[in-house]
Write a protein that holds these residues in place. Structure first.
Motif, PDB file in Angstrom:
ATOM      1  N   GLY A 160     -76.818  -9.391   7.903  1.00 25.57           N
ATOM      2  CA  GLY A 160     -77.235  -7.815   8.015  1.00 25.57           C
ATOM      3  C   GLY A 160     -75.967  -6.989   8.648  1.00 25.57           C
ATOM      4  O   GLY A 160     -76.374  -5.690   8.808  1.00 25.57           O
ATOM      5  N   GLY A 161     -74.796  -7.870   8.494  1.00 24.76           N
ATOM      6  CA  GLY A 161     -73.639  -7.005   9.169  1.00 24.76           C
ATOM      7  C   GLY A 161     -72.810  -6.381   7.880  1.00 24.76           C
ATOM      8  O   GLY A 161     -72.941  -6.381   7.039  1.00 24.76           O
ATOM      9  N   ARG A 162     -71.667  -5.731   8.589  1.00 21.90           N
ATOM     10  CA  ARG A 162     -70.805  -5.051   7.567  1.00 21.90           C
ATOM     11  C   ARG A 162     -69.282  -5.844   8.018  1.00 21.90           C
ATOM     12  O   ARG A 162     -69.144  -6.203   9.001  1.00 21.90           O
ATOM     13  N   ILE A 163     -68.465  -5.733   6.780  1.00 21.33           N
ATOM     14  CA  ILE A 163     -66.995  -6.124   6.913  1.00 21.33           C
ATOM     15  C   ILE A 163     -66.112  -5.138   6.211  1.00 21.33           C
ATOM     16  O   ILE A 163     -66.506  -4.743   5.196  1.00 21.33           O
ATOM     17  N   SER A 164     -65.018  -5.124   6.572  1.00 20.62           N
ATOM     18  CA  SER A 164     -64.097  -4.490   6.165  1.00 20.62           C
ATOM     19  C   SER A 164     -62.948  -5.219   5.326  1.00 20.62           C
ATOM     20  O   SER A 164     -62.733  -6.444   5.909  1.00 20.62           O
ATOM     21  N   ALA A 165     -62.650  -5.126   4.179  1.00 28.10           N
ATOM     22  CA  ALA A 165     -61.760  -6.153   3.502  1.00 28.10           C
ATOM     23  C   ALA A 165     -60.676  -5.142   2.696  1.00 28.10           C
ATOM     24  O   ALA A 165     -60.936  -3.946   2.504  1.00 28.10           O
ATOM     25  N   LYS A 166     -59.465  -6.021   2.180  1.00 29.80           N
ATOM     26  CA  LYS A 166     -58.615  -5.243   1.803  1.00 29.80           C
ATOM     27  C   LYS A 166     -58.715  -5.982   0.206  1.00 29.80           C
ATOM     28  O   LYS A 166     -58.687  -7.113   0.089  1.00 29.80           O
ATOM     29  N   VAL A 167     -58.206  -5.127  -0.734  1.00 32.83           N
ATOM     30  CA  VAL A 167     -57.658  -5.688  -2.205  1.00 32.83           C
ATOM     31  C   VAL A 167     -56.950  -6.912  -2.173  1.00 32.83           C
ATOM     32  O   VAL A 167     -56.029  -7.108  -1.299  1.00 32.83           O
ATOM     33  N   GLY A 168     -57.436  -8.067  -2.520  1.00 34.38           N
ATOM     34  CA  GLY A 168     -56.924  -9.397  -2.667  1.00 34.38           C
ATOM     35  C   GLY A 168     -57.112 -10.428  -1.664  1.00 34.38           C
ATOM     36  O   GLY A 168     -56.961 -11.487  -1.667  1.00 34.38           O
TER      37      GLY A 168
END
Length: 107
Positions: free
Chosen positions: A12-20
């Motif tokens: 139910g959460g959110r994450i931030s990621a970067k390409v790669g």
């Protein structure tokens, strides 16, 4: 490039990621019950499923559970959901449980 580890507590959460980046999801599973985690389709322009496998618990005792391990590669910037249903392949209808996480990816 980073590895982002996700487990039951992230449901139910959110994450931030970067390409790669690689997103690694590990959820408990016991296939002897018939229930398995099945990935739903995510936006392939943002994340792409690279691997989906069951890892038995150490000892491999008959009937023991283990972990469903899924690896996603972040391909592009955008927003998508990674969703999994805990289902029996021969049963139609509502999944026993669901796992969902929102992903925001940046370039």
């Amino acid at each position: 490039m980073a590895g982002i580890e996700i487990g039951e507590g992230h449901n139910g959460g959110r994450i931030s990621a970067k390409v790669g980046d690689q997103i690694n999801i590990r959820l408990p599973e016991n296939p002897t019950t018939g229930f398995q985690w099945r990935a739903q389709t995510a936006d392939p322009g943002v994340v792409e499923l690279q691997s989906d496998q069951f890892l038995p618990a150490s000892g491999n005792a008959a009937g023991s559970g283990g972990v469903r391990s899924l690896q996603y590669q972040v391909r592009g910037a955008g927003n998508t959901s990674i969703a999994l249903d805990h289902v029996r392949s021969w049963e139609a209808g509502t999944p026993r449980s669901q796992f969902r996480i929102e992903v925001t990816a940046s370039g």
